[in-house]
Design an enzyme around this catalytic site. Structure first.
Site, PDB file in Angstrom:
ATOM      1  N   HIS A  18     -23.283 -42.500 -12.752  1.00 29.34           N
ATOM      2  CA  HIS A  18     -23.648 -41.719 -11.560  1.00 29.34           C
ATOM      3  C   HIS A  18     -23.690 -42.596 -10.304  1.00 29.34           C
ATOM      4  O   HIS A  18     -23.715 -42.086  -9.199  1.00 29.34           O
ATOM      5  CB  HIS A  18     -25.034 -41.092 -11.794  1.00 29.34           C
ATOM      6  CG  HIS A  18     -25.185 -39.688 -11.284  1.00 29.34           C
ATOM      7  ND1 HIS A  18     -24.128 -38.829 -11.078  1.00 29.34           N
ATOM      8  CD2 HIS A  18     -26.302 -38.985 -10.946  1.00 29.34           C
ATOM      9  CE1 HIS A  18     -24.590 -37.659 -10.634  1.00 29.34           C
ATOM     10  NE2 HIS A  18     -25.899 -37.731 -10.547  1.00 29.34           N
ATOM     11  N   ASN A  55     -30.196 -36.250  -5.594  1.00 37.78           N
ATOM     12  CA  ASN A  55     -30.324 -34.840  -5.216  1.00 37.78           C
ATOM     13  C   ASN A  55     -30.967 -34.643  -3.841  1.00 37.78           C
ATOM     14  O   ASN A  55     -31.110 -33.510  -3.388  1.00 37.78           O
ATOM     15  CB  ASN A  55     -31.102 -34.062  -6.291  1.00 37.78           C
ATOM     16  CG  ASN A  55     -32.500 -34.590  -6.507  1.00 37.78           C
ATOM     17  OD1 ASN A  55     -32.871 -35.621  -5.948  1.00 37.78           O
ATOM     18  ND2 ASN A  55     -33.285 -33.899  -7.313  1.00 37.78           N
ATOM     19  N   ASP A 114     -19.057 -40.016  -8.426  1.00 36.97           N
ATOM     20  CA  ASP A 114     -18.562 -39.867  -9.790  1.00 36.97           C
ATOM     21  C   ASP A 114     -18.095 -38.429 -10.005  1.00 36.97           C
ATOM     22  O   ASP A 114     -18.650 -37.506  -9.425  1.00 36.97           O
ATOM     23  CB  ASP A 114     -19.676 -40.227 -10.790  1.00 36.97           C
ATOM     24  CG  ASP A 114     -20.918 -39.367 -10.603  1.00 36.97           C
ATOM     25  OD1 ASP A 114     -21.432 -39.285  -9.458  1.00 36.97           O
ATOM     26  OD2 ASP A 114     -21.389 -38.762 -11.580  1.00 36.97           O
ATOM     27  N   ASN A 137     -25.145 -32.903  -7.800  1.00 33.39           N
ATOM     28  CA  ASN A 137     -26.342 -32.730  -6.963  1.00 33.39           C
ATOM     29  C   ASN A 137     -26.254 -33.456  -5.619  1.00 33.39           C
ATOM     30  O   ASN A 137     -26.795 -32.989  -4.620  1.00 33.39           O
ATOM     31  CB  ASN A 137     -27.592 -33.201  -7.715  1.00 33.39           C
ATOM     32  CG  ASN A 137     -27.928 -32.298  -8.879  1.00 33.39           C
ATOM     33  OD1 ASN A 137     -27.595 -31.119  -8.865  1.00 33.39           O
ATOM     34  ND2 ASN A 137     -28.573 -32.836  -9.889  1.00 33.39           N
TER      35      ASN A 137
END
Length: 198
Positions: free
Chosen positions: A25, A78, A103, A124
Protein backbone atom coordinates in the site's frame (compact mmCIF):
# COMPACT_ATOMS: atom_id res chain seq x y z
CA UNK A 1 9.17 29.07 -5.42
CA UNK A 2 8.89 32.69 -6.45
CA UNK A 3 8.84 32.40 -10.27
CA UNK A 4 5.62 32.12 -12.26
CA UNK A 5 6.20 28.69 -13.85
CA UNK A 6 3.24 26.36 -13.19
CA UNK A 7 3.76 23.94 -10.30
CA UNK A 8 2.92 20.22 -10.27
CA UNK A 9 1.96 18.44 -7.04
CA UNK A 10 3.06 14.78 -6.99
CA UNK A 11 1.40 12.88 -4.16
CA UNK A 12 2.93 9.58 -3.06
CA UNK A 13 0.11 7.71 -1.34
CA UNK A 14 0.84 5.56 1.71
CA UNK A 15 0.56 5.34 5.47
CA UNK A 16 3.00 7.19 7.75
CA UNK A 17 5.53 5.58 10.06
CA UNK A 18 8.12 2.79 9.85
CA UNK A 19 5.66 -0.04 10.56
CA UNK A 20 3.97 0.57 7.18
CA UNK A 21 7.08 1.42 5.15
CA UNK A 22 7.51 -1.91 3.33
CA UNK A 23 3.84 -2.56 2.61
CA UNK A 24 2.40 -2.84 -0.90
CA UNK A 25 0.00 0.00 0.00
CA UNK A 26 3.03 2.29 0.45
CA UNK A 27 4.56 1.97 -3.01
CA UNK A 28 3.56 5.60 -3.70
CA UNK A 29 5.96 6.66 -0.93
CA UNK A 30 8.77 4.63 -2.51
CA UNK A 31 8.24 6.34 -5.86
CA UNK A 32 8.32 9.90 -4.46
CA UNK A 33 11.39 8.92 -2.40
CA UNK A 34 13.12 8.00 -5.68
CA UNK A 35 12.01 11.30 -7.26
CA UNK A 36 13.35 13.20 -4.23
CA UNK A 37 16.68 11.38 -4.67
CA UNK A 38 16.76 12.51 -8.32
CA UNK A 39 16.00 16.07 -7.26
CA UNK A 40 18.81 15.88 -4.70
CA UNK A 41 16.73 17.05 -1.75
CA UNK A 42 15.38 15.42 1.42
CA UNK A 43 11.74 15.51 2.51
CA UNK A 44 11.03 18.10 5.20
CA UNK A 45 7.96 19.10 7.16
CA UNK A 46 5.65 21.52 5.38
CA UNK A 47 4.59 24.46 7.53
CA UNK A 48 0.98 23.19 7.46
CA UNK A 49 2.22 20.32 9.64
CA UNK A 50 0.16 17.92 7.53
CA UNK A 51 2.74 16.69 5.04
CA UNK A 52 6.39 16.16 4.20
CA UNK A 53 7.48 17.91 1.00
CA UNK A 54 10.36 18.36 -1.44
CA UNK A 55 10.35 21.37 -3.76
CA UNK A 56 12.44 21.46 -6.92
CA UNK A 57 12.52 20.68 -10.61
CA UNK A 58 12.33 17.45 -12.56
CA UNK A 59 13.76 16.68 -15.98
CA UNK A 60 16.97 16.27 -17.91
CA UNK A 61 20.13 17.77 -16.35
CA UNK A 62 20.95 21.24 -17.65
CA UNK A 63 17.37 21.88 -18.80
CA UNK A 64 15.14 23.93 -16.49
CA UNK A 65 12.39 21.36 -16.04
CA UNK A 66 8.95 21.97 -14.53
CA UNK A 67 8.59 22.99 -10.90
CA UNK A 68 7.41 20.09 -8.79
CA UNK A 69 6.35 19.63 -5.19
CA UNK A 70 6.64 16.03 -3.99
CA UNK A 71 4.34 15.23 -1.09
CA UNK A 72 3.76 12.52 1.50
CA UNK A 73 0.78 13.20 3.75
CA UNK A 74 1.31 12.75 7.49
CA UNK A 75 -2.23 11.34 7.75
CA UNK A 76 -3.34 7.77 7.13
CA UNK A 77 -4.24 6.74 3.58
CA UNK A 78 -8.01 7.19 4.04
CA UNK A 79 -7.49 10.83 5.16
CA UNK A 80 -5.03 11.86 2.40
CA UNK A 81 -7.47 14.26 0.76
CA UNK A 82 -7.33 17.03 3.39
CA UNK A 83 -3.55 17.50 3.21
CA UNK A 84 -3.63 17.25 -0.62
CA UNK A 85 -6.30 19.95 -0.85
CA UNK A 86 -4.38 22.16 1.59
CA UNK A 87 -1.10 21.89 -0.31
CA UNK A 88 -2.80 22.31 -3.69
CA UNK A 89 -4.26 25.60 -2.38
CA UNK A 90 -0.95 26.67 -0.85
CA UNK A 91 1.03 26.10 -4.07
CA UNK A 92 -1.90 27.16 -6.34
CA UNK A 93 -2.00 23.81 -8.15
CA UNK A 94 -5.21 22.97 -10.06
CA UNK A 95 -6.43 19.32 -10.19
CA UNK A 96 -5.06 18.85 -13.72
CA UNK A 97 -1.51 19.31 -12.37
CA UNK A 98 -1.91 16.88 -9.45
CA UNK A 99 -0.40 13.40 -9.86
CA UNK A 100 -1.35 10.66 -7.39
CA UNK A 101 1.06 7.70 -7.28
CA UNK A 102 -0.61 4.64 -5.78
CA UNK A 103 -0.80 0.85 -5.57
CA UNK A 104 -3.28 -0.85 -7.90
CA UNK A 105 -4.76 -4.32 -7.26
CA UNK A 106 -6.20 -4.70 -10.77
CA UNK A 107 -2.80 -4.43 -12.47
CA UNK A 108 -0.26 -7.28 -12.20
CA UNK A 109 2.88 -6.72 -10.16
CA UNK A 110 5.74 -5.21 -12.21
CA UNK A 111 3.37 -3.42 -14.61
CA UNK A 112 1.80 0.02 -14.42
CA UNK A 113 -0.66 2.39 -16.09
CA UNK A 114 -0.94 6.16 -16.30
CA UNK A 115 -4.31 7.85 -16.70
CA UNK A 116 -6.31 10.95 -15.83
CA UNK A 117 -9.64 10.73 -14.04
CA UNK A 118 -11.77 7.66 -13.49
CA UNK A 119 -13.18 6.05 -10.37
CA UNK A 120 -11.33 5.27 -7.16
CA UNK A 121 -11.74 1.50 -7.64
CA UNK A 122 -12.09 0.92 -3.89
CA UNK A 123 -8.82 2.75 -3.14
CA UNK A 124 -9.31 4.75 0.07
CA UNK A 125 -6.55 7.26 -0.74
CA UNK A 126 -8.04 8.11 -4.14
CA UNK A 127 -11.53 8.28 -2.66
CA UNK A 128 -10.34 10.76 -0.02
CA UNK A 129 -8.56 12.97 -2.59
CA UNK A 130 -11.56 12.96 -4.92
CA UNK A 131 -13.87 13.86 -2.03
CA UNK A 132 -11.64 16.71 -0.79
CA UNK A 133 -10.96 18.20 -4.23
CA UNK A 134 -14.53 17.73 -5.44
CA UNK A 135 -13.24 16.09 -8.63
CA UNK A 136 -11.48 12.95 -9.80
CA UNK A 137 -9.85 14.73 -12.73
CA UNK A 138 -6.26 14.38 -11.57
CA UNK A 139 -3.53 12.14 -13.00
CA UNK A 140 -2.81 8.73 -11.54
CA UNK A 141 0.33 6.64 -11.84
CA UNK A 142 -1.09 3.22 -10.98
CA UNK A 143 1.65 0.87 -9.79
CA UNK A 144 0.55 -2.75 -10.09
CA UNK A 145 0.61 -4.98 -7.02
CA UNK A 146 -1.70 -7.71 -8.37
CA UNK A 147 -4.44 -9.55 -6.52
CA UNK A 148 -3.95 -11.47 -3.26
CA UNK A 149 -3.17 -15.17 -3.66
CA UNK A 150 -5.80 -17.74 -2.75
CA UNK A 151 -8.37 -16.45 -0.30
CA UNK A 152 -6.19 -13.86 1.40
CA UNK A 153 -8.19 -10.79 2.42
CA UNK A 154 -7.51 -7.73 0.24
CA UNK A 155 -6.89 -5.45 3.25
CA UNK A 156 -4.38 -7.94 4.70
CA UNK A 157 -2.68 -8.21 1.32
CA UNK A 158 -2.18 -4.49 0.72
CA UNK A 159 -1.01 -4.00 4.32
CA UNK A 160 1.62 -6.73 4.05
CA UNK A 161 5.21 -6.69 2.85
CA UNK A 162 6.27 -7.66 -0.65
CA UNK A 163 7.44 -11.27 -1.10
CA UNK A 164 11.18 -11.93 -1.31
CA UNK A 165 10.87 -12.50 -5.09
CA UNK A 166 8.95 -9.24 -5.52
CA UNK A 167 11.50 -7.35 -3.41
CA UNK A 168 14.20 -8.19 -5.96
CA UNK A 169 12.13 -6.66 -8.78
CA UNK A 170 10.60 -3.78 -6.79
CA UNK A 171 13.48 -1.27 -7.21
CA UNK A 172 13.10 -1.55 -11.01
CA UNK A 173 9.32 -1.07 -10.78
CA UNK A 174 9.76 1.98 -8.52
CA UNK A 175 12.37 3.41 -10.89
CA UNK A 176 10.04 2.95 -13.88
CA UNK A 177 7.12 4.58 -12.03
CA UNK A 178 9.38 7.55 -11.16
CA UNK A 179 10.32 7.76 -14.87
CA UNK A 180 6.59 7.83 -15.70
CA UNK A 181 5.98 10.74 -13.30
CA UNK A 182 8.91 12.60 -14.82
CA UNK A 183 7.56 11.94 -18.32
CA UNK A 184 4.07 13.08 -17.33
CA UNK A 185 5.23 16.49 -16.10
CA UNK A 186 7.72 17.04 -18.94
CA UNK A 187 6.22 15.24 -21.97
CA UNK A 188 2.47 15.18 -21.22
CA UNK A 189 -0.14 12.44 -20.83
CA UNK A 190 -0.33 11.00 -24.34
CA UNK A 191 3.38 10.41 -24.80
CA UNK A 192 3.66 9.00 -21.27
CA UNK A 193 0.82 6.55 -21.87
CA UNK A 194 2.46 5.40 -25.13
CA UNK A 195 5.74 4.79 -23.30
CA UNK A 196 4.61 3.35 -19.99
CA UNK A 197 1.16 1.72 -20.20
CA UNK A 198 2.11 -1.95 -20.31
Amino acid sequence: MADATPVWLVVGLGNPGPSYAGHRHNVGHLVVDELARRMGAPFRAHKSGRAEVVEGRLGAPGVPGPRVVLMKARSYMNESGGPVKQLAAFYKVPPERIVAVHDELDIPFDTMRVKVGGGDNGHNGLRSIRSSLGTGDFARVRVGIGRPPGRQDVADFVLSNYSSTERRILPFQVDKAADAVESLVTEGLERTQQSFNS
